[in-house]
Design a protein around this motif. Structure first.
Motif, PDB file in Angstrom:
ATOM      1  N   ILE A  46      15.353  70.056  68.922  1.00  0.00           N
ATOM      2  CA  ILE A  46      14.085  70.160  68.179  1.00  0.00           C
ATOM      3  C   ILE A  46      12.919  70.172  69.163  1.00  0.00           C
ATOM      4  O   ILE A  46      12.027  71.017  69.089  1.00  0.00           O
ATOM      5  N   GLY A  47      12.954  69.207  70.101  1.00  0.00           N
ATOM      6  CA  GLY A  47      11.855  69.104  71.073  1.00  0.00           C
ATOM      7  C   GLY A  47      11.767  70.342  71.953  1.00  0.00           C
ATOM      8  O   GLY A  47      10.704  70.966  72.052  1.00  0.00           O
ATOM      9  N   PHE A  76       7.602  62.345  70.034  1.00  0.00           N
ATOM     10  CA  PHE A  76       8.779  62.498  69.164  1.00  0.00           C
ATOM     11  C   PHE A  76       9.997  61.849  69.822  1.00  0.00           C
ATOM     12  O   PHE A  76      10.695  61.029  69.206  1.00  0.00           O
ATOM     13  N   VAL A 124       5.158  81.811  70.041  1.00  0.00           N
ATOM     14  CA  VAL A 124       4.302  82.256  68.929  1.00  0.00           C
ATOM     15  C   VAL A 124       2.867  82.479  69.416  1.00  0.00           C
ATOM     16  O   VAL A 124       2.245  83.504  69.120  1.00  0.00           O
ATOM     17  N   LEU A 125       2.369  81.523  70.209  1.00  0.00           N
ATOM     18  CA  LEU A 125       0.968  81.653  70.633  1.00  0.00           C
ATOM     19  C   LEU A 125       0.797  82.785  71.654  1.00  0.00           C
ATOM     20  O   LEU A 125      -0.249  83.432  71.693  1.00  0.00           O
ATOM     21  N   LEU A 134       9.139  77.540  71.219  1.00  0.00           N
ATOM     22  CA  LEU A 134       8.730  78.405  70.102  1.00  0.00           C
ATOM     23  C   LEU A 134       7.208  78.417  69.939  1.00  0.00           C
ATOM     24  O   LEU A 134       6.617  79.468  69.664  1.00  0.00           O
ATOM     25  N   VAL A 135       6.571  77.252  70.123  1.00  0.00           N
ATOM     26  CA  VAL A 135       5.096  77.223  70.034  1.00  0.00           C
ATOM     27  C   VAL A 135       4.510  78.161  71.082  1.00  0.00           C
ATOM     28  O   VAL A 135       3.609  78.963  70.791  1.00  0.00           O
ATOM     29  N   PHE A 136       5.052  78.071  72.299  1.00  0.00           N
ATOM     30  CA  PHE A 136       4.569  78.952  73.362  1.00  0.00           C
ATOM     31  C   PHE A 136       4.770  80.419  72.974  1.00  0.00           C
ATOM     32  O   PHE A 136       3.870  81.237  73.112  1.00  0.00           O
ATOM     33  N   GLY A 160      11.343  73.582  69.863  1.00  0.00           N
ATOM     34  CA  GLY A 160      10.020  73.557  69.238  1.00  0.00           C
ATOM     35  C   GLY A 160       8.922  73.923  70.223  1.00  0.00           C
ATOM     36  O   GLY A 160       8.053  74.750  69.931  1.00  0.00           O
ATOM     37  N   PHE A 161       9.001  73.328  71.410  1.00  0.00           N
ATOM     38  CA  PHE A 161       7.955  73.575  72.406  1.00  0.00           C
ATOM     39  C   PHE A 161       7.994  75.037  72.874  1.00  0.00           C
ATOM     40  O   PHE A 161       6.946  75.689  72.986  1.00  0.00           O
ATOM     41  N   VAL A 196       1.386  75.424  64.014  1.00  0.00           N
ATOM     42  CA  VAL A 196       2.677  76.071  64.277  1.00  0.00           C
ATOM     43  C   VAL A 196       3.759  75.021  64.488  1.00  0.00           C
ATOM     44  O   VAL A 196       4.842  75.098  63.900  1.00  0.00           O
ATOM     45  N   ILE A 229      21.119  57.944  66.577  1.00  0.00           N
ATOM     46  CA  ILE A 229      20.282  59.143  66.722  1.00  0.00           C
ATOM     47  C   ILE A 229      21.139  60.245  67.337  1.00  0.00           C
ATOM     48  O   ILE A 229      21.825  60.012  68.330  1.00  0.00           O
ATOM     49  N   TRP A 252      21.041  62.688  69.662  1.00  0.00           N
ATOM     50  CA  TRP A 252      20.115  63.075  70.737  1.00  0.00           C
ATOM     51  C   TRP A 252      20.180  64.562  71.064  1.00  0.00           C
ATOM     52  O   TRP A 252      19.201  65.160  71.481  1.00  0.00           O
ATOM     53  N   PHE A 308      20.602  66.964  68.901  1.00  0.00           N
ATOM     54  CA  PHE A 308      19.768  67.629  67.893  1.00  0.00           C
ATOM     55  C   PHE A 308      18.284  67.373  68.180  1.00  0.00           C
ATOM     56  O   PHE A 308      17.461  68.285  68.085  1.00  0.00           O
ATOM     57  N   ALA A 309      17.981  66.114  68.557  1.00  0.00           N
ATOM     58  CA  ALA A 309      16.587  65.761  68.851  1.00  0.00           C
ATOM     59  C   ALA A 309      16.056  66.581  70.032  1.00  0.00           C
ATOM     60  O   ALA A 309      14.929  67.102  69.995  1.00  0.00           O
ATOM     61  N   ALA A 310      16.892  66.713  71.073  1.00  0.00           N
ATOM     62  CA  ALA A 310      16.476  67.490  72.248  1.00  0.00           C
ATOM     63  C   ALA A 310      16.288  68.954  71.875  1.00  0.00           C
ATOM     64  O   ALA A 310      15.364  69.618  72.362  1.00  0.00           O
ATOM     65  N   ALA A 327      -1.049  75.863  73.353  1.00  0.00           N
ATOM     66  CA  ALA A 327       0.409  75.664  73.285  1.00  0.00           C
ATOM     67  C   ALA A 327       0.827  74.515  74.199  1.00  0.00           C
ATOM     68  O   ALA A 327       1.606  73.642  73.801  1.00  0.00           O
ATOM     69  N   LEU A 346      14.598  60.694  62.696  1.00  0.00           N
ATOM     70  CA  LEU A 346      13.997  61.966  63.101  1.00  0.00           C
ATOM     71  C   LEU A 346      12.710  62.256  62.326  1.00  0.00           C
ATOM     72  O   LEU A 346      11.708  62.690  62.902  1.00  0.00           O
ATOM     73  N   LEU A 361       6.781  84.413  61.682  1.00  0.00           N
ATOM     74  CA  LEU A 361       7.568  83.750  62.723  1.00  0.00           C
ATOM     75  C   LEU A 361       7.990  82.339  62.300  1.00  0.00           C
ATOM     76  O   LEU A 361       9.095  81.897  62.595  1.00  0.00           O
ATOM     77  N   ILE A 392       7.231  74.165  62.486  1.00  0.00           N
ATOM     78  CA  ILE A 392       8.561  74.089  63.116  1.00  0.00           C
ATOM     79  C   ILE A 392       9.248  72.780  62.710  1.00  0.00           C
ATOM     80  O   ILE A 392      10.413  72.763  62.311  1.00  0.00           O
ATOM     81  N   ILE A 396       5.891  66.481  71.523  1.00  0.00           N
ATOM     82  CA  ILE A 396       7.317  66.415  71.882  1.00  0.00           C
ATOM     83  C   ILE A 396       7.625  65.075  72.570  1.00  0.00           C
ATOM     84  O   ILE A 396       8.627  64.419  72.261  1.00  0.00           O
TER      85      ILE A 396
END
Lengths: 384, 54
Positions: free
Chosen positions: B11-12, A126, B22-23, B18-20, B15-16, A374, B3, B5, B7-9, A116, A142, A232, A378, A123
């Motif tokens: 997502i970033g 991105f 989920v895992l 959520l990955v944590f 997203g990060f 994952v 941009i 920003w 929305f971008a923030a 993770a 995006l 999820l 997302i 990120i």
């Protein structure tokens, strides 16, 4: 005389020549240097075919207006395999799942954390790509930023799948970047690992033998992952579904022939079609732009930051772990299976010759594959 | 290029996280499966031993 014979020379541009040269370089690297040969050789040929003018090979069925016999072979592969239905990168996951051994991760599930943490590179890239777009240096929105960032997952098929969904015009270059950086793991990762760890940390001995994993656990792993991840993050279903299905073929023990096919003939066939299509999706008009260099640079940044994120999480886990924990194995969270595990194994032995980190490193390595699937899900959920 | 920003923030950052999340859930689920399978195997082995003794 021979006016009916149209040669390609008249339409050959400098861009074509450069990319044919790149294709030849890929073939050289594959054959002579053994540099990701299964990917670079077909990509190299695809690249050359795409940049030889007047062949008609790249004409896609949708461009022909339904006229029979006018679409080109590579155009058909690209349209149906990548752009319209995106089946090729997904099918390759069946083979990859069948080739993946999850037992190091099942034995130590907390290593999921390293997979993770290493996604931080995605990120960073991105946001970096968006910053370039914001300042007018490149035209990255995006979707393009997400497609570039996923290179940091160091997972070729995931990169191809996400790019084909979000920014298809960048597919060839992101795929080449992902595979190239995977092949260059041994060059990219060691300086980052050294910069973030002390010699004492690199020397830390970890028990090479992991606990024995039962057959039942091996079988339950892909089933649990498939159901839980898809519940999820539903948009990760195409990748996770195919990956875990392939793994179930491997571990079930009930379908030896299917497992064998998925691990050999099937994945090899799909690799040929996929890589040829990837090479062919790089005609000069799409690639010879300044943005290409930026994509390559951002991909490298993503990869480097992912490595750093994994190592830093490894350092955190070392602090809280009751057993000795070598933070270097965090670098394997970027996927790049099994190259990054081999890099850590080598660095571990250089620091402490009695150390054998390979099995410990394989855990975060396969966790990284799951992690990048994952995060791909997302990104597709939000932007796809 | 304009941009969003915020929305971008989102997502970033989201997203990060959520990955944590989920895992971590996966890690817990896999650990739990290991514990249950281990216990079932142990109790089966003990049951088998008792049957042999009888």
């Amino acid at each position: 005389m021979l006016g009916f014979l149209q040669t390609g020379f008249a339409d050959l541009t400098l861009g074509h020549v450069v990319l044919i040269g790149v294709g030849l370089t890929f073939i050289y690297l594959a054959i002579v240097k053994d540099f990701e040969p299964y990917e670079l050789l077909p990509i190299g040929i695809g690249l050359i075919l795409a940049n030889l003018p007047g062949t008609g090979l790249l004409v896609q069925p949708q461009e022909t207006g339904g006229e029979i016999g006018t679409a080109g072979l590579l155009g058909i592969l690209i349209e149906f395999g990548l752009l319209r239905y995106t089946v090729l990168p997904l099918l390759i996951f069946v083979g990859l799942g069948a080739l993946t051994d999850f037992t190091p991760l099942i034995a130590r599930p907390r290593l999921f954390l390293l997979g993770a943490a290493a996604q931080v590179g995605i990120i960073v890239a991105f946001l970096g790509a968006l910053a370039l777009g914001h300042f007018g240096i490149a035209e990255f929105g995006l979707e393009e930023a997400a497609a570039i960032a996923i290179i940091g997952g160091a997972d070729g098929p995931t990169t191809i799948y996400v790019t084909s969904r979000l920014a298809p015009e960048m597919m060839g270059i992101t795929a080449v970047a992902a595979y190239s950086y995977m092949a260059m793991v041994a060059i990219i990762q060691p300086p980052i690992i050294r910069a973030l760890t002390s010699k004492r940390e690199r020397e830390i001995y970890m028990e090479p033998e992991l606990r024995e994993v039962s057959k039942t656990e091996e079988i339950l792993f892909p089933i649990v992952c498939l159901i839980l991840i898809i519940l999820l993050v539903p948009r990760s279903a195409p990748i996770v579904g195919m990956f875990m299905f392939g793994n179930l073929l491997r571990v079930s023990g009930a379908v030896e022939r299917l497992s064998d096919t998925a691990q050999n003939a099937f994945i090899n066939s799909i690799t040929i079609l996929l890589m040829l299509s990837i090479g062919a999706s790089m005609p000069a008009e799409l690639v010879m732009r300044p943005e290409t260099l930026m994509v390559l640079a951002l991909g490298l940044i993503a990869f480097a930051c992912g490595t750093a994120g994994g190592v830093l999480m490894g350092k955190l886990m070392k602090l809280v772990s009751k057993e000795p924990f070598n933070p270097m194995i965090g670098a394997c969270g970027v996927s790049a299976v099994p190259m990054s595990a081999r890099v850590v194994q080598r660095m571990g032995q250089e620091a402490n010759p009695s150390n054998f980190l390979l099995m410990n490193a394989m855990g975060p390595n396969v966790a990284g594959v799951v992690g990048s699937a994952v995060i791909a899900g997302i990104l597709l959920s939000v932007l796809g | 290029m304009g941009i969003d920003w915020g929305f971008a923030a989102q997502i970033g950052g989201f997203g990060f996280v959520l990955v944590f999340a989920v895992l971590i859930m996966l890690a817990l689920a896999i650990w739990l499966v290991g514990v249950i399978v281990g216990r079932v195997a142990t109790s089966k082995a003990e049951g088998g031993k008792k049957e042999n003794e009888l």
